[in-house]
Enzyme design. Structure first.
Site, mmCIF file in Angstrom:
data_model
loop_
_atom_site.group_PDB
_atom_site.id
_atom_site.type_symbol
_atom_site.label_atom_id
_atom_site.label_comp_id
_atom_site.label_asym_id
_atom_site.label_seq_id
_atom_site.Cartn_x
_atom_site.Cartn_y
_atom_site.Cartn_z
ATOM 1 N N GLU A 213 0.850 -1.190 0.000
ATOM 2 C CA GLU A 213 0.000 0.000 0.000
ATOM 3 C C GLU A 213 0.890 1.247 0.000
ATOM 4 O O GLU A 213 1.924 1.258 0.681
ATOM 5 C CB GLU A 213 -0.897 0.001 1.248
ATOM 6 C CG GLU A 213 -1.873 -1.171 1.228
ATOM 7 C CD GLU A 213 -2.794 -1.219 2.459
ATOM 8 O OE1 GLU A 213 -2.661 -0.360 3.347
ATOM 9 O OE2 GLU A 213 -3.635 -2.133 2.500
ATOM 10 N N HIS A 236 -7.826 1.305 1.911
ATOM 11 C CA HIS A 236 -7.716 0.903 3.332
ATOM 12 C C HIS A 236 -8.498 1.867 4.244
ATOM 13 O O HIS A 236 -7.951 2.415 5.201
ATOM 14 C CB HIS A 236 -6.233 0.843 3.755
ATOM 15 C CG HIS A 236 -6.008 -0.082 4.920
ATOM 16 N ND1 HIS A 236 -4.899 -0.863 5.060
ATOM 17 C CD2 HIS A 236 -6.776 -0.343 6.013
ATOM 18 C CE1 HIS A 236 -4.975 -1.560 6.172
ATOM 19 N NE2 HIS A 236 -6.107 -1.277 6.777
HETATM 20 P P1 NAI Z 1 -10.156 -10.427 15.622
HETATM 21 O O1 NAI Z 1 -8.779 -10.766 16.061
HETATM 22 O O2 NAI Z 1 -11.132 -9.952 16.603
HETATM 23 O O3 NAI Z 1 -10.797 -11.705 14.863
HETATM 24 C C1 NAI Z 1 -10.117 -12.488 13.945
HETATM 25 C C2 NAI Z 1 -10.758 -13.869 13.924
HETATM 26 O O4 NAI Z 1 -10.143 -14.631 12.906
HETATM 27 C C3 NAI Z 1 -10.592 -14.643 15.224
HETATM 28 O O5 NAI Z 1 -11.828 -15.128 15.675
HETATM 29 C C4 NAI Z 1 -9.638 -15.777 14.846
HETATM 30 O O6 NAI Z 1 -9.876 -16.963 15.587
HETATM 31 C C5 NAI Z 1 -9.970 -15.952 13.388
HETATM 32 N N1 NAI Z 1 -8.914 -16.610 12.616
HETATM 33 C C6 NAI Z 1 -7.566 -16.507 12.750
HETATM 34 N N2 NAI Z 1 -6.945 -17.255 11.837
HETATM 35 C C7 NAI Z 1 -7.917 -17.850 11.098
HETATM 36 C C8 NAI Z 1 -7.894 -18.752 10.012
HETATM 37 N N3 NAI Z 1 -6.745 -19.176 9.472
HETATM 38 N N4 NAI Z 1 -9.063 -19.177 9.518
HETATM 39 C C9 NAI Z 1 -10.245 -18.753 10.047
HETATM 40 N N5 NAI Z 1 -10.324 -17.900 11.083
HETATM 41 C C10 NAI Z 1 -9.157 -17.452 11.606
HETATM 42 O O7 NAI Z 1 -9.957 -9.373 14.439
HETATM 43 P P2 NAI Z 1 -10.988 -8.241 13.972
HETATM 44 O O8 NAI Z 1 -10.881 -7.067 14.862
HETATM 45 O O9 NAI Z 1 -12.298 -8.854 13.724
HETATM 46 O O10 NAI Z 1 -10.301 -7.821 12.584
HETATM 47 C C11 NAI Z 1 -10.252 -8.704 11.488
HETATM 48 C C12 NAI Z 1 -9.285 -8.175 10.441
HETATM 49 O O11 NAI Z 1 -9.716 -6.900 9.972
HETATM 50 C C13 NAI Z 1 -7.855 -7.982 10.935
HETATM 51 O O12 NAI Z 1 -6.969 -8.448 9.949
HETATM 52 C C14 NAI Z 1 -7.700 -6.489 11.040
HETATM 53 O O13 NAI Z 1 -6.354 -6.078 10.838
HETATM 54 C C15 NAI Z 1 -8.584 -6.035 9.901
HETATM 55 N N6 NAI Z 1 -9.052 -4.650 10.006
HETATM 56 C C16 NAI Z 1 -9.105 -3.898 8.855
HETATM 57 C C17 NAI Z 1 -9.532 -2.591 8.895
HETATM 58 C C18 NAI Z 1 -9.622 -1.790 7.630
HETATM 59 O O14 NAI Z 1 -9.522 -0.568 7.684
HETATM 60 N N7 NAI Z 1 -9.846 -2.412 6.504
HETATM 61 C C19 NAI Z 1 -9.880 -1.944 10.164
HETATM 62 C C20 NAI Z 1 -9.909 -2.853 11.301
HETATM 63 C C21 NAI Z 1 -9.478 -4.151 11.204
#
Ligand code: NAI
Length: 353
Positions: A213, A236
């Site tokens: 990015e 993003h």
């Molecule tokens: P979180 O940590 O609360 O949840 C992630 C989930 O994914 C967990 O339940 C975990 O068990 C599961 N997980 C991990 N590895 C896995 C796999 N191989 N297969 C299936 N499930 C798996 O994270 P949250 O807060 O829900 O965020 C999710 C993503 O969104 C993160 O990558 C974060 O960086 C991204 N994000 C992006 C934003 C944007 O501006 N586009 C803003 C905020 C978050």
């Protein structure tokens, strides 16, 4: 110290900042801080990782509808003077299945909003999760890919998720389905995605995060997805809303104030997390020390020898440091602090009245 994501706090800064108690990162990540150095010097680091959860979920759902109607593409056509009124390939999202990969903070929010639109919700997570609403956890990623009209990714960046959606996985998705990635850029193989869009296997995609990015608005954006039909590209911005910024401000300030005023370290990313009751009729000694065997018994021995009554005591360890909190009688608290500070295991000790 309060910083945003672009201010780097190196080991040199931490070593020079002798009185620094805590760093509040008023953003999502803490990559800009040398956490190892902060831990070694007993400096607590806080952030606000989940303050933009809802913002991401809202954009995801908006894009599901926009993809289903090809609306962004049609808007671009109109801006270019092309009137393309047609219902070909346009679908309602009601009664369609959305497959959520990663059911942590954002995933369930997406599920609830999708359900309100009449969608069927399935999810896959490596951990067994309590489904919200009528969502159903499926046994594998492959199963989810096979049955979903929309697949939306909400997993963290990790060795397990790197490239988790590639050619083979996309091949399992039904013809005419859609892929959304608002998680991390490394999760999807963009060459495979481009191929699936060009060949017509996928009817569209919405991508908010990219493997590379631009670091600032002045750098150009280059991607294999540029120029493809019905592919929504956003820079993003999934979590970028005024509400999320406000939540970050409140959450990080509260963490800093609680840590400074009470010693509570919940949400700290490097030191042990401890939630403490309010201080009543005593003084609180807060000691961060090297986590080596025997520290607690040495400290308790010292305190016992001084005849001090300990009203309550908490100890937690993490990353090679221990965090010990003792509420002791007021008259001897300063003497206790001095004795603990003199131990060779001491990193930092402070006293709260
Ligand atoms: P979180 O940590 O609360 O949840 C992630 C989930 O994914 C967990 O339940 C975990 O068990 C599961 N997980 C991990 N590895 C896995 C796999 N191989 N297969 C299936 N499930 C798996 O994270 P949250 O807060 O829900 O965020 C999710 C993503 O969104 C993160 O990558 C974060 O960086 C991204 N994000 C992006 C934003 C944007 O501006 N586009 C803003 C905020 C978050």
């Amino acid at each position: 110290l309060g910083i945003r994501s672009k201010t780097e706090i190196s080991a040199r800064v931490i070593e020079a900042a002798q009185r620094l108690l805590a760093v509040g990162c008023f953003c999502i990540g803490t990559d800009q801080v040398d956490l190892e150095a902060a831990t070694r010097h007993g400096v607590a680091v806080f952030n606000a990782p989940f303050s933009n959860t809802r913002s991401v979920a809202e954009l995801t759902i908006a894009e599901v509808v926009m993809l289903a109607r090809g609306a962004v593409q049609r808007s671009m056509d109109l801006h270019a003077g092309r009137w393309k009124k047609s219902s070909d390939g346009c679908i309602e999202v009601r009664q369609k299945t959305i497959g959520i990969v990663g059911y942590g903070h954002i995933g369930p929010q997406v599920g609830l909003l999708a359900e309100a639109l009449g969608m069927r919700v399935v999810f896959h997570d490596i951990v067994k999760k309590l489904p919200l609403g009528n969502a159903r956890q499926v046994g594998s990623l492959d199963e989810l890919l096979r049955i979903s009209h929309f697949v939306t990714l909400h997993v963290p960046e990790s060795p397990l998720t790197r490239g988790m959606i590639g050619r083979e996985q996309i091949a399992l998705m039904p013809v005419g389905s859609f892929l959304l990635n608002l998680s991390r850029g490394t999760v999807v193989d963009l060459v495979a995605l481009r191929h699936a869009i060009v060949s017509g296997h996928l009817a569209g995609a919405a991508i908010d995060v990219f493997p590379q990015e631009p670091k600032s608005s002045s750098e150009p954006f280059v991607s294999e997805l540029c120029g493809l039909q019905n592919v929504i590209l956003t820079p993003h911005i999934g979590g970028s809303t005024e509400e999320a910024q406000r939540n970050i401000g409140i959450e990080v300030s509260e963490s800093l104030i609680r840590y400074v005023d009470t010693g509570s370290s919940s949400g700290c990313v490097n030191l042990p997390e401890v939630e403490l009751p309010l201080l009543r009729d005593s003084h609180r000694v807060l000691n961060i020390h090297k986590d080596v065997p025997g520290v607690l018994s040495r400290i308790n021995g010292l305190v016992a020898a001084m005849g001090v009554n300990i009203q309550s005591q908490y100890l937690k360890t993490r990353n090679g440091v221990g965090y010990l909190i003792m509420d002791v009688e007021r008259s001897l608290s300063r003497a206790v602090k001095k004795q603990i500070e003199a131990l060779d295991t001491n990193i930092r000790t402070r006293l709260l009245f």
